[in-house]
Design a protein around this motif. Structure first.
Motif, PDB file in Angstrom:
ATOM      1  N   SER A 113       6.602  34.276  46.187  1.00 25.37           N
ATOM      2  CA  SER A 113       6.899  34.432  44.760  1.00 25.37           C
ATOM      3  C   SER A 113       5.816  33.740  43.938  1.00 25.37           C
ATOM      4  O   SER A 113       5.160  32.811  44.402  1.00 25.37           O
ATOM      5  N   ILE A 114       5.636  34.242  42.729  1.00 23.97           N
ATOM      6  CA  ILE A 114       4.664  33.645  41.817  1.00 23.97           C
ATOM      7  C   ILE A 114       5.035  32.194  41.531  1.00 23.97           C
ATOM      8  O   ILE A 114       4.171  31.306  41.494  1.00 23.97           O
ATOM      9  N   SER A 115       6.321  31.936  41.346  1.00 21.50           N
ATOM     10  CA  SER A 115       6.751  30.559  41.053  1.00 21.50           C
ATOM     11  C   SER A 115       6.442  29.632  42.225  1.00 21.50           C
ATOM     12  O   SER A 115       6.034  28.480  42.030  1.00 21.50           O
ATOM     13  N   GLU A 116       6.628  30.136  43.442  1.00 29.66           N
ATOM     14  CA  GLU A 116       6.325  29.341  44.623  1.00 29.66           C
ATOM     15  C   GLU A 116       4.834  29.038  44.699  1.00 29.66           C
ATOM     16  O   GLU A 116       4.415  27.925  45.018  1.00 29.66           O
ATOM     17  N   LEU A 117       4.013  30.048  44.381  1.00 23.03           N
ATOM     18  CA  LEU A 117       2.571  29.853  44.367  1.00 23.03           C
ATOM     19  C   LEU A 117       2.171  28.852  43.292  1.00 23.03           C
ATOM     20  O   LEU A 117       1.348  27.958  43.520  1.00 23.03           O
ATOM     21  N   TYR A 118       2.758  28.982  42.122  1.00 20.59           N
ATOM     22  CA  TYR A 118       2.412  28.121  40.993  1.00 20.59           C
ATOM     23  C   TYR A 118       2.783  26.656  41.253  1.00 20.59           C
ATOM     24  O   TYR A 118       2.129  25.743  40.756  1.00 20.59           O
ATOM     25  N   LYS A 119       3.802  26.439  42.056  1.00 16.87           N
ATOM     26  CA  LYS A 119       4.263  25.077  42.329  1.00 16.87           C
ATOM     27  C   LYS A 119       3.438  24.361  43.396  1.00 16.87           C
ATOM     28  O   LYS A 119       3.619  23.163  43.621  1.00 16.87           O
ATOM     29  N   THR A 120       2.544  25.088  44.074  1.00 16.88           N
ATOM     30  CA  THR A 120       1.748  24.444  45.120  1.00 16.88           C
ATOM     31  C   THR A 120       0.849  23.374  44.519  1.00 16.88           C
ATOM     32  O   THR A 120       0.367  23.502  43.394  1.00 16.88           O
ATOM     33  N   THR A 121       0.602  22.323  45.285  1.00 16.45           N
ATOM     34  CA  THR A 121      -0.172  21.177  44.790  1.00 16.45           C
ATOM     35  C   THR A 121      -1.348  20.881  45.709  1.00 16.45           C
ATOM     36  O   THR A 121      -1.457  19.793  46.273  1.00 16.45           O
ATOM     37  N   TYR A 122      -2.213  21.863  45.888  1.00 11.45           N
ATOM     38  CA  TYR A 122      -3.394  21.683  46.710  1.00 11.45           C
ATOM     39  C   TYR A 122      -4.561  21.201  45.859  1.00 11.45           C
ATOM     40  O   TYR A 122      -4.541  21.309  44.626  1.00 11.45           O
ATOM     41  N   THR A 123      -5.584  20.698  46.514  1.00  6.85           N
ATOM     42  CA  THR A 123      -6.793  20.302  45.790  1.00  6.85           C
ATOM     43  C   THR A 123      -7.828  21.418  45.767  1.00  6.85           C
ATOM     44  O   THR A 123      -8.615  21.519  44.820  1.00  6.85           O
ATOM     45  N   LYS A 124      -7.816  22.260  46.809  1.00  2.00           N
ATOM     46  CA  LYS A 124      -8.735  23.399  46.871  1.00  2.00           C
ATOM     47  C   LYS A 124      -8.058  24.571  47.573  1.00  2.00           C
ATOM     48  O   LYS A 124      -7.240  24.380  48.471  1.00  2.00           O
ATOM     49  N   THR A 125      -8.456  25.783  47.156  1.00  2.01           N
ATOM     50  CA  THR A 125      -7.984  27.006  47.807  1.00  2.01           C
ATOM     51  C   THR A 125      -9.186  27.844  48.195  1.00  2.01           C
ATOM     52  O   THR A 125     -10.062  28.106  47.368  1.00  2.01           O
ATOM     53  N   LEU A 126      -9.223  28.272  49.449  1.00  2.00           N
ATOM     54  CA  LEU A 126     -10.276  29.157  49.939  1.00  2.00           C
ATOM     55  C   LEU A 126      -9.713  30.562  50.055  1.00  2.00           C
ATOM     56  O   LEU A 126      -8.711  30.788  50.740  1.00  2.00           O
ATOM     57  N   ILE A 127     -10.370  31.526  49.387  1.00  2.00           N
ATOM     58  CA  ILE A 127      -9.946  32.928  49.382  1.00  2.00           C
ATOM     59  C   ILE A 127     -11.134  33.772  49.844  1.00  2.00           C
ATOM     60  O   ILE A 127     -12.247  33.598  49.355  1.00  2.00           O
ATOM     61  N   LEU A 128     -10.901  34.696  50.767  1.00  2.00           N
ATOM     62  CA  LEU A 128     -12.012  35.428  51.374  1.00  2.00           C
ATOM     63  C   LEU A 128     -12.103  36.891  50.979  1.00  2.00           C
ATOM     64  O   LEU A 128     -12.887  37.640  51.562  1.00  2.00           O
ATOM     65  N   ASP A 129     -11.335  37.306  49.966  1.00  2.00           N
ATOM     66  CA  ASP A 129     -11.470  38.679  49.477  1.00  2.00           C
ATOM     67  C   ASP A 129     -11.049  38.741  48.022  1.00  2.00           C
ATOM     68  O   ASP A 129     -10.229  37.952  47.553  1.00  2.00           O
ATOM     69  N   LEU A 130     -11.613  39.700  47.301  1.00  2.00           N
ATOM     70  CA  LEU A 130     -11.375  39.796  45.858  1.00  2.00           C
ATOM     71  C   LEU A 130      -9.963  40.262  45.526  1.00  2.00           C
ATOM     72  O   LEU A 130      -9.417  39.885  44.492  1.00  2.00           O
ATOM     73  N   HIS A 131      -9.360  41.079  46.377  1.00  2.00           N
ATOM     74  CA  HIS A 131      -7.994  41.519  46.105  1.00  2.00           C
ATOM     75  C   HIS A 131      -7.051  40.316  46.076  1.00  2.00           C
ATOM     76  O   HIS A 131      -6.241  40.176  45.150  1.00  2.00           O
ATOM     77  N   SER A 132      -7.163  39.436  47.052  1.00  2.00           N
ATOM     78  CA  SER A 132      -6.324  38.235  47.065  1.00  2.00           C
ATOM     79  C   SER A 132      -6.611  37.368  45.846  1.00  2.00           C
ATOM     80  O   SER A 132      -5.692  36.826  45.216  1.00  2.00           O
ATOM     81  N   PHE A 133      -7.889  37.231  45.511  1.00  2.00           N
ATOM     82  CA  PHE A 133      -8.274  36.418  44.358  1.00  2.00           C
ATOM     83  C   PHE A 133      -7.680  36.972  43.066  1.00  2.00           C
ATOM     84  O   PHE A 133      -7.073  36.245  42.274  1.00  2.00           O
ATOM     85  N   GLN A 134      -7.848  38.273  42.852  1.00  2.00           N
ATOM     86  CA  GLN A 134      -7.412  38.870  41.590  1.00  2.00           C
ATOM     87  C   GLN A 134      -5.899  38.866  41.432  1.00  2.00           C
ATOM     88  O   GLN A 134      -5.390  38.796  40.319  1.00  2.00           O
ATOM     89  N   ARG A 135      -5.172  38.914  42.549  1.00  2.00           N
ATOM     90  CA  ARG A 135      -3.712  38.918  42.475  1.00  2.00           C
ATOM     91  C   ARG A 135      -3.123  37.516  42.318  1.00  2.00           C
ATOM     92  O   ARG A 135      -1.954  37.381  41.936  1.00  2.00           O
ATOM     93  N   THR A 136      -3.901  36.484  42.587  1.00  2.00           N
ATOM     94  CA  THR A 136      -3.332  35.123  42.594  1.00  2.00           C
ATOM     95  C   THR A 136      -4.056  34.138  41.676  1.00  2.00           C
ATOM     96  O   THR A 136      -3.515  33.069  41.367  1.00  2.00           O
ATOM     97  N   TYR A 137      -5.252  34.484  41.244  1.00  2.00           N
ATOM     98  CA  TYR A 137      -6.133  33.559  40.512  1.00  2.00           C
ATOM     99  C   TYR A 137      -5.436  32.857  39.346  1.00  2.00           C
ATOM    100  O   TYR A 137      -5.540  31.639  39.183  1.00  2.00           O
ATOM    101  N   MET A 138      -4.708  33.609  38.530  1.00  2.00           N
ATOM    102  CA  MET A 138      -4.114  33.049  37.312  1.00  2.00           C
ATOM    103  C   MET A 138      -3.029  32.011  37.611  1.00  2.00           C
ATOM    104  O   MET A 138      -2.705  31.197  36.741  1.00  2.00           O
ATOM    105  N   PHE A 139      -2.479  32.023  38.811  1.00  2.00           N
ATOM    106  CA  PHE A 139      -1.340  31.153  39.128  1.00  2.00           C
ATOM    107  C   PHE A 139      -1.732  29.958  39.990  1.00  2.00           C
ATOM    108  O   PHE A 139      -0.869  29.161  40.367  1.00  2.00           O
TER     109      PHE A 139
END
Length: 263
Positions: A73-99
């Protein structure tokens, strides 16, 4: 804590990017045991299927699989407390970047507008002319965790993008071999033990092909049918590996993206 993030594709469940993500996750985890691999938009059943495929393809501690987790869920993603996120494709980036609230390292697998943010650092990596990036590095494979193969079948694996396999005519010298192909969202168990020859029919742009370096690693015969006028990762990787071996595509702790992720 840091994480690798991948947006699961229900129409193409098993694909190269999924394997790239696990291999970068495993490489980073060797240096930082707190690394997590989050797969967004995946069902519990599909998560177990994916984990079992990882068990089949790779030799890693079982604890690595425990840290492959689902985000749904978007809320679950937004609540994550990481220091860095590694993303290896643009589809994943574009669907999650804002959150995502933390810094992002993104591999540009294709051309795109380079999104920036005033609240987090976004750094892009790439290698080929058709990719937009801040730092130049190829997408690599973590051969150190590849499971050894002990048997080699005599079939031919036919690969292509967006092409009807039934319409591909093999060269005469290969027509006697039994053909194996990959259908969407399916997985051949122990694939590299099934065939001794890979035939690639070039029909569409292939941005970061991993089958060619995999076949070199497992000592398969490679036959390319290059139909396109453009040069993408198919010809470029094949020619480079013939000349220089697999060193430019071998992932380890010295990789630029891994170093920046762990920093």
């Amino acid at each position: 804590m840091k994480n690798v993030l991948y947006y699961f594709l229900n129409h193409k469940k098993i694909n190269g990017t999924l394997f790239y993500c696990f291999e970068y996750f495993a490489c980073a985890k060797q240096n930082d045991p707190n690394i997590i691999f989050n797969i967004y938009n995946i069902s519990p059943n599909d998560l177990e299927i994916v984990k079992n495929i990882f068990r089949e393809r790779y030799v890693v501690p079982e604890g690595y699989l425990d840290d492959v987790k689902a985000l749904n869920s978007i809320s679950e993603l937004y609540k994550t407390t990481y220091t860095k996120t590694l993303i290896l494709d643009l589809h994943s980036f574009q669907r999650t970047y804002m959150f995502i609230k933390n810094d992002i390292l993104c591999y540009s697998n294709d051309s795109h507008s380079m999104e920036r943010s005033t609240t987090k650092n976004v750094t892009y990596y790439g290698y080929y002319d058709y990719q937009n990036f801040d730092h130049k590095t190829p997408l690599k494979l973590n051969f150190s965790i590849f499971r050894p193969i002990y048997n080699t079948g005599k079939k031919i694996f036919v690969s292509s993008r967006r092409y009807n396999y039934k319409e591909i005519e093999l060269p005469i010298e290969l027509q006697h071999k039994e053909v194996v192909t990959k259908a969407e969202s399916t997985h051949h168990a122990n694939l590299f033990e099934i065939f001794d020859t890979m035939y690639y029919f070039h029909s569409d742009f292939d941005t970061n092909n991993r089958l060619i370096p995999e076949c070199f690693f497992y000592d398969k015969k490679i036959v390319l049918q290059l139909n396109a006028k453009f040069k993408d990762s198919i010809a470029l990787r094949y020619e480079d590996i013939l000349k220089n071996g697999l060193r430019n595509y071998t992932l380890d702790h010295t990789d630029k993206m891994i170093c920046d992720f762990l920093e």
